[in-house]
Design a protein around this motif. Structure first.
Motif, PDB file in Angstrom:
ATOM      1  N   MET A   1       0.766  -1.139  -0.089  1.00  0.00           N
ATOM      2  CA  MET A   1       0.102   0.034   0.090  1.00  0.00           C
ATOM      3  C   MET A   1       0.866   1.197  -0.074  1.00  0.00           C
ATOM      4  O   MET A   1       0.701   2.385  -0.777  1.00  0.00           O
ATOM      5  N   LEU A   2       1.944   1.163   0.737  1.00  0.00           N
ATOM      6  CA  LEU A   2       2.959   2.425   0.590  1.00  0.00           C
ATOM      7  C   LEU A   2       3.693   2.673  -0.646  1.00  0.00           C
ATOM      8  O   LEU A   2       3.870   3.548  -0.994  1.00  0.00           O
ATOM      9  N   GLU A   3       3.994   1.315  -1.079  1.00  0.00           N
ATOM     10  CA  GLU A   3       5.020   1.568  -2.136  1.00  0.00           C
ATOM     11  C   GLU A   3       4.344   1.452  -3.572  1.00  0.00           C
ATOM     12  O   GLU A   3       4.945   1.972  -4.496  1.00  0.00           O
ATOM     13  N   ARG A   4       3.448   0.928  -3.767  1.00  0.00           N
ATOM     14  CA  ARG A   4       2.714   0.597  -4.984  1.00  0.00           C
ATOM     15  C   ARG A   4       1.358   0.925  -5.000  1.00  0.00           C
ATOM     16  O   ARG A   4       0.283   0.406  -5.486  1.00  0.00           O
ATOM     17  N   ALA A   5       0.923   2.289  -4.402  1.00  0.00           N
ATOM     18  CA  ALA A   5      -0.686   2.720  -4.309  1.00  0.00           C
ATOM     19  C   ALA A   5      -1.058   2.914  -5.637  1.00  0.00           C
ATOM     20  O   ALA A   5      -2.245   2.693  -5.933  1.00  0.00           O
ATOM     21  N   ASP A   6      -0.208   3.343  -6.559  1.00  0.00           N
ATOM     22  CA  ASP A   6      -0.631   3.771  -7.947  1.00  0.00           C
ATOM     23  C   ASP A   6      -1.154   2.364  -8.857  1.00  0.00           C
ATOM     24  O   ASP A   6      -2.122   2.218  -9.479  1.00  0.00           O
ATOM     25  N   SER A   7      -0.363   1.264  -8.530  1.00  0.00           N
ATOM     26  CA  SER A   7      -0.811   0.093  -9.023  1.00  0.00           C
ATOM     27  C   SER A   7      -1.799  -0.512  -8.564  1.00  0.00           C
ATOM     28  O   SER A   7      -2.805  -0.796  -9.098  1.00  0.00           O
ATOM     29  N   LEU A   8      -2.181  -0.200  -7.155  1.00  0.00           N
ATOM     30  CA  LEU A   8      -3.299  -0.681  -6.562  1.00  0.00           C
ATOM     31  C   LEU A   8      -4.488  -0.065  -7.148  1.00  0.00           C
ATOM     32  O   LEU A   8      -5.472  -0.592  -7.205  1.00  0.00           O
ATOM     33  N   ILE A   9      -4.403   1.421  -7.066  1.00  0.00           N
ATOM     34  CA  ILE A   9      -5.648   1.991  -7.572  1.00  0.00           C
ATOM     35  C   ILE A   9      -5.797   1.876  -9.024  1.00  0.00           C
ATOM     36  O   ILE A   9      -6.936   1.472  -9.444  1.00  0.00           O
ATOM     37  N   ARG A  10      -4.834   1.558  -9.904  1.00  0.00           N
ATOM     38  CA  ARG A  10      -5.123   0.839 -11.102  1.00  0.00           C
ATOM     39  C   ARG A  10      -5.808  -0.502 -11.164  1.00  0.00           C
ATOM     40  O   ARG A  10      -6.779  -0.782 -11.844  1.00  0.00           O
ATOM     41  N   GLY A  11      -5.403  -1.263 -10.396  1.00  0.00           N
ATOM     42  CA  GLY A  11      -5.942  -2.605 -10.164  1.00  0.00           C
ATOM     43  C   GLY A  11      -7.503  -2.504  -9.740  1.00  0.00           C
ATOM     44  O   GLY A  11      -8.547  -3.217 -10.272  1.00  0.00           O
ATOM     45  N   ILE A  12      -7.777  -1.487  -8.901  1.00  0.00           N
ATOM     46  CA  ILE A  12      -9.081  -1.413  -8.319  1.00  0.00           C
ATOM     47  C   ILE A  12     -10.198  -0.775  -9.460  1.00  0.00           C
ATOM     48  O   ILE A  12     -11.216  -1.289  -9.537  1.00  0.00           O
ATOM     49  N   GLU A  13      -9.294   0.190 -10.085  1.00  0.00           N
ATOM     50  CA  GLU A  13     -10.299   0.604 -11.372  1.00  0.00           C
ATOM     51  C   GLU A  13     -10.765  -0.544 -12.417  1.00  0.00           C
ATOM     52  O   GLU A  13     -11.876  -0.569 -12.839  1.00  0.00           O
ATOM     53  N   MET A  14      -9.604  -1.386 -12.643  1.00  0.00           N
ATOM     54  CA  MET A  14      -9.895  -2.622 -13.486  1.00  0.00           C
ATOM     55  C   MET A  14     -10.969  -3.555 -12.904  1.00  0.00           C
ATOM     56  O   MET A  14     -11.919  -4.042 -13.521  1.00  0.00           O
ATOM     57  N   ALA A  15     -10.733  -3.726 -11.733  1.00  0.00           N
ATOM     58  CA  ALA A  15     -11.808  -4.522 -10.921  1.00  0.00           C
ATOM     59  C   ALA A  15     -13.038  -3.934 -11.140  1.00  0.00           C
ATOM     60  O   ALA A  15     -14.257  -4.556 -11.142  1.00  0.00           O
ATOM     61  N   LEU A  16     -13.051  -2.540 -10.600  1.00  0.00           N
ATOM     62  CA  LEU A  16     -14.724  -2.053 -10.744  1.00  0.00           C
ATOM     63  C   LEU A  16     -15.046  -2.521 -12.105  1.00  0.00           C
ATOM     64  O   LEU A  16     -16.562  -2.522 -12.199  1.00  0.00           O
ATOM     65  N   ARG A  17     -14.350  -2.318 -13.282  1.00  0.00           N
ATOM     66  CA  ARG A  17     -14.823  -2.210 -14.742  1.00  0.00           C
ATOM     67  C   ARG A  17     -15.414  -3.534 -15.037  1.00  0.00           C
ATOM     68  O   ARG A  17     -16.173  -4.124 -15.600  1.00  0.00           O
ATOM     69  N   ALA A  18     -14.366  -4.584 -14.431  1.00  0.00           N
ATOM     70  CA  ALA A  18     -14.775  -5.872 -14.743  1.00  0.00           C
ATOM     71  C   ALA A  18     -16.079  -6.670 -13.954  1.00  0.00           C
ATOM     72  O   ALA A  18     -16.686  -7.482 -14.706  1.00  0.00           O
ATOM     73  N   THR A  19     -16.406  -6.112 -12.879  1.00  0.00           N
ATOM     74  CA  THR A  19     -17.207  -6.485 -12.152  1.00  0.00           C
ATOM     75  C   THR A  19     -18.478  -5.724 -12.288  1.00  0.00           C
ATOM     76  O   THR A  19     -19.751  -6.315 -11.814  1.00  0.00           O
ATOM     77  N   GLY A  20     -18.323  -4.389 -12.880  1.00  0.00           N
ATOM     78  CA  GLY A  20     -19.558  -3.574 -12.830  1.00  0.00           C
ATOM     79  C   GLY A  20     -20.040  -2.913 -11.597  1.00  0.00           C
ATOM     80  O   GLY A  20     -21.079  -2.222 -11.362  1.00  0.00           O
ATOM     81  N   ALA A  21     -19.048  -2.946 -10.704  1.00  0.00           N
ATOM     82  CA  ALA A  21     -19.492  -2.341  -9.195  1.00  0.00           C
ATOM     83  C   ALA A  21     -19.248  -0.956  -9.152  1.00  0.00           C
ATOM     84  O   ALA A  21     -18.586  -0.233 -10.073  1.00  0.00           O
ATOM     85  N   GLY A  22     -20.206  -0.393  -8.520  1.00  0.00           N
ATOM     86  CA  GLY A  22     -20.302   1.253  -8.475  1.00  0.00           C
ATOM     87  C   GLY A  22     -19.192   1.983  -7.592  1.00  0.00           C
ATOM     88  O   GLY A  22     -18.864   3.060  -7.925  1.00  0.00           O
ATOM     89  N   ARG A  23     -18.820   1.029  -6.482  1.00  0.00           N
ATOM     90  CA  ARG A  23     -17.639   1.789  -5.678  1.00  0.00           C
ATOM     91  C   ARG A  23     -16.888   0.911  -5.110  1.00  0.00           C
ATOM     92  O   ARG A  23     -16.985  -0.517  -5.200  1.00  0.00           O
TER      93      ARG A  23
END
Ligand code: SF4
Ligand code: SF4
Lengths: 351, 452
Positions: free
Chosen positions: B185-207
């Motif tokens: 979380m400290l060192e790879r926050a940007d990758s994490l956020i990219r991953g979350i956005e990807m997962a949001l799109r793949a699942t269709g979740a709103g938040r």
């Protein structure tokens, strides 16, 4: 790499444990009881000391005997039997004949504990079982109260203490009269309240300068000792809290209706064995319920029953029977108060 | 119930325990790469579901990142080679952390190789449909990196009739000693956020809500500062308490909802991902790479150089512990955390996709002292610890008299997820969790036998 040289161990998870064990809990309960014992020895002198020693030794010996008879490992070293011995001693009148105290100790362990299979399996609090037994067997001796702070109490035992086994103790009134303590009636604060409606002052009850059993002494001291255990997480604070709440809620209406006849809630809590009972006997883990709601219910019932017995029963003190009844009800309470499991459907959602 | 713990301002679930974290050993240590072991062992079933099927043959040369096994079904993932080298054998019976020997691909590492990942091709995420994204996640060989090792793409496709509306990102890391997610979380926050956005799109979740225990507030602050505008992703601190990172507990803490007994989070429209998983996804999918390494916390009193290491998957423990200088008197080696992890019987066990930590304990550690077992003293500590509100005392007594059926029918044995809280608190040292594991296994066998 040196790792290969030694065998490694396989254990099952969790691989870490809370650093608290049964033996530690029991040891700490003993520590918490010691100040109370010390105070009662100071108050009643040599007799109280002999009494506490007798009950403890009798309990320990009985435990060893029953362990030996049933071929189990000797469990004296887990300290729980010491607690039983001390508690038993604290519930008896200071001048209680020692041979009777030994009988009480034997019965506490035999009838209250060993019969059920030892630590963890007993249904009722062993100390109270022992006391209930001698209450029935020796009704006079167990209601003979002697005054506190008698001069010379450290050099000389109360005469009834050293009664020869299987003999009736000498009449205590003679001895008490010889001491010529003004106004001592041989009645405990509870008895005075019940039959003559004289309430002892709160301060006297808190410090425990009055007559009573060895441990019915200083409510404040008992409370502090209990608090120590609760803060160390070795006693469930909910039980005494529930007992007090139950006591207050039950006695308050009576007090409000006629304060001349009925005692105040604070008198109810501070007098007699309620403090000791709530802090050290009702909260005994083995005989108390497991479920959160059960724990509150159990405590309330004990408070309620204590007040009812004190006000309307034939006895002056009801804590002992209230706790014993609570112990007996525990399995029932547990089975009707099982907690709702995470994710289980709530009642109203059931199809 | 402990008198001292009544107040806490962060959200949480009822019950649970507060074991010593020991996180200070490694929390400040940045993620470092370890050397490549001369021989890598890649078990074909290191995830839940069907084992993968090897696509290489002994003697074949492989490049780092190249697929070497394909999924054996929908609930399965492919494997990728963690090193450049040659396949030594395939059907070796290698020991696994759980005990039984498993099939694995053994690869001999070329020492002279630069070990660069050559096997990738950048792609444009924006133009991908959600189906393509889910496929890309499976192709990456992604599984839950928090320890469960459940194939990630499966959770993106909820069962028919269910819809995912909320994504929970699990950054609790409630197991003592482990700090790999904290570092990620400290060192790879940007990758994490990219991953979350990807997962949001793949699942269709709103938040998406990232839940982080309040002993890692630095991570909370850091991620908040990197969050994109739009407000679909938020970070919440939750109380530091074990097992806060269990899926069901996190859902209860953050959403005040319960997963129905016997159900899955998708039943209430939730999918839970570990921060490590999503950070990896954020790195791998845009490059079409496969999962070939992961962050592992090496810690415990038996390790001389504790830290968070980037370890190629397939590295044998023996090699890894040598790198971290395990002390010679170490006597228990735990894969995962000390609450739910497993002690390994052999140092030949490799690091697999689900290994988040290796904890080494010494005999002089207080947790290794002998623990005499007493009868249950009905102290009710276990009831006050069980996060799913079971009655472990009663279950334990039933287990002792082998009433396994009653345990299941009347006392909800199957809701126990073996978190270990009850065993942890039990002053009588009763191995409750182990009893329940055994009871469940026996019930399962009985059910299978009854079906035949
Ligand atoms: S191991 Fe099972 S019974 Fe024990 S605390 Fe965890 S969920 Fe409850
Ligand atoms: S914690 Fe252990 S001793 Fe206490 S009630 Fe549970 S099983 Fe019994």
């Amino acid at each position: 790499m040196a790792l290969t040289s030694k065998p490694i161990e396989i254990r099952t998870s969790p691989h870490i444990r809370k650093a608290i064990s049964v033996a530690q809990i029991m040891r700490n309960v003993v520590y918490a009881l010691l100040p109370i014992c010390a105070w009662s020895v100071y108050k009643f002198g040599l007799s109280a000391l002999l009494l506490l020693l007798t009950t403890t030794v009798a309990c320990a010996l009985s435990e060893s005997l029953f362990c030996w008879l049933s071929g189990r490992n000797n469990t004296v070293r887990d300290f729980s039997v010491i607690i039983t011995g001390l508690l038993l001693g604290l519930t008896l009148p200071p001048g209680f004949p020692l041979w009777m105290a030994a009988v009480a100790g034997f019965m506490a362990i035999g009838l209250g504990k060993a019969l059920f299979g030892g630590l963890g399996y007993n249904v009722m609090n062993p100390a109270l079982v022992g006391r209930a037994f001698v209450q029935a067997a020796f009704p006079v001796a167990i209601t003979t109260w002697t005054p506190a702070f008698v001069p010379g109490r450290f050099s000389e035992a109360i005469p009834s203490t050293l009664t020869t086994p299987f003999m009736t103790p000498p009449d205590a009134t003679v001895w008490i009269q010889a001491l010529a303590i003004d106004g001592f009636t041989g009645a405990t604060p509870l008895a005075l309240q019940k039959f003559e409606h004289i309430s002892a002052s709160t301060i006297d009850l808190l410090t425990g300068v009055l007559a009573g059993s060895a441990g019915e002494s200083s409510a404040l001291l008992v409370f502090l000792c209990g608090l120590y255990l609760a803060l160390r997480g070795m006693m469930d604070w909910r039980i005494p809290a529930a007992v007090f709440t139950g006591t207050i809620l039950t006695s308050l209406p009576f007090y409000l209706v006629s304060p001349e006849i009925y005692p105040s809630p604070q008198f109810m809590i501070l007098s007699g064995g309620l403090m000791l009972g709530a802090m050290f006997m009702a909260s005994d883990m083995v005989g108390s319920p497991l479920t959160p709601r059960g724990i509150w219910l159990y405590g309330f019932s004990i408070g309620f029953l204590t007040v009812m017995i004190r006000l309307f029963g034939g006895l002056t003190e009801g804590v002992m029977y209230a706790i014993l009844i609570g112990n007996v009800l525990t399995p029932l309470i547990d089975s009707v108060t099982q907690p709702r499991v995470y994710g289980a459907r709530r009642q109203e959602e059931r199809p | 119930m402990n008198l001292n713990r009544i107040f806490n301002k962060y959200r949480t679930f009822p019950h649970g325990i507060h074991p010593l974290g020991h996180k200070e050993l490694t929390a400040g240590k940045a993620i470092r790469r370890v050397a490549f072991a001369p021989e890598m062992v890649i078990p074909l079933s290191q995830h839940r579901g069907a084992p993968a099927v090897a696509t290489v043959v002994p003697g074949q040369e492989v490049v780092r990142g190249e697929p070497i096994a394909e999924p054996g079904g929908f609930v399965s993932v492919p494997m990728h080679s963690p090193v450049t080298g040659s396949v030594k054998s395939i059907d070796a019976l290698v020991p696994s952390a759980a005990g039984p020997k498993v099939r694995a691909i053994v690869i001999h590492t070329y020492e002279a190789s630069t070990q660069e990942v050559l096997y990738d091709c950048p792609r444009d995420l924006e133009s991908m449909t959600s189906e393509q994204l889910v496929q890309a996640v499976q192709d990456a060989g992604m599984v839950g990196l928090g320890g469960a090792a459940f194939p990630s793409h499966v959770k993106m496709l909820p069962p028919k009739g269910k819809k995912i509306d909320t994504l929970l990102v699990n950054g609790c890391e409630c197991e003592p000693y482990l700090t790999c997610d904290h570092r990620i979380m400290l060192e790879r926050a940007d990758s994490l956020i990219r991953g979350i956005e990807m997962a949001l799109r793949a699942t269709g979740a709103g938040r998406a809500i990232i839940g982080v225990e309040d002993n890692k507030l630095d991570a909370v602050v850091h991620i908040r500062s990197r969050l994109p505008s739009g407000g679909r992703i938020s970070v919440e601190a939750v109380e530091t308490k074990y097992p806060q990172g269990a899926e069901k507990m996190l859902i209860l803490a953050l959403l005040k909802q319960e997963v129905p007994s016997g159900g899955i989070p998708a039943d209430i429209g939730v999918a839970v991902y570990n921060v490590g998983t999503l950070a990896q996804l954020g790195d791998l999918v845009p490059e079409s790479r496969g999962l070939i390494e992961r962050v592992v916390t090496l810690s415990g009193p038996g390790i001389e150089r504790p830290g968070n290491y980037l370890v190629p998957i397939g590295t044998p423990l023996r090699f890894l512990l040598g790198q971290a200088r395990s002390r010679s008197d170490a006597n228990e080696i735990i894969i995962g955390g000390p609450m739910m992890g497993m002690s390994v019987a052999s140092l030949d066990v490799p690091v697999t996709k689900g290994v988040s930590g290796v904890v080494v304990l010494e005999p002089k550690d207080p947790d290794q002292r002998p623990r005499p077992i007493y009868p249950c003293i009905k102290c009710s500590d276990c009831l006050d610890a069980c996060p799913v509100n079971l009655n472990p005392s009663m279950l334990g007594q039933l287990a002792q008299v082998r009433e396994y059926g009653t345990m299941e029918q009347a006392y909800h044995l199957n809701d126990c997820f073996e978190c270990g809280c009850c065993s942890y608190v039990c002053p009588s040292n009763i191995p409750l969790t182990q009893y329940f594991r055994i009871a469940k296994a026996i019930n399962r066998e009985a059910a299978v036998a009854a079906a035949h």
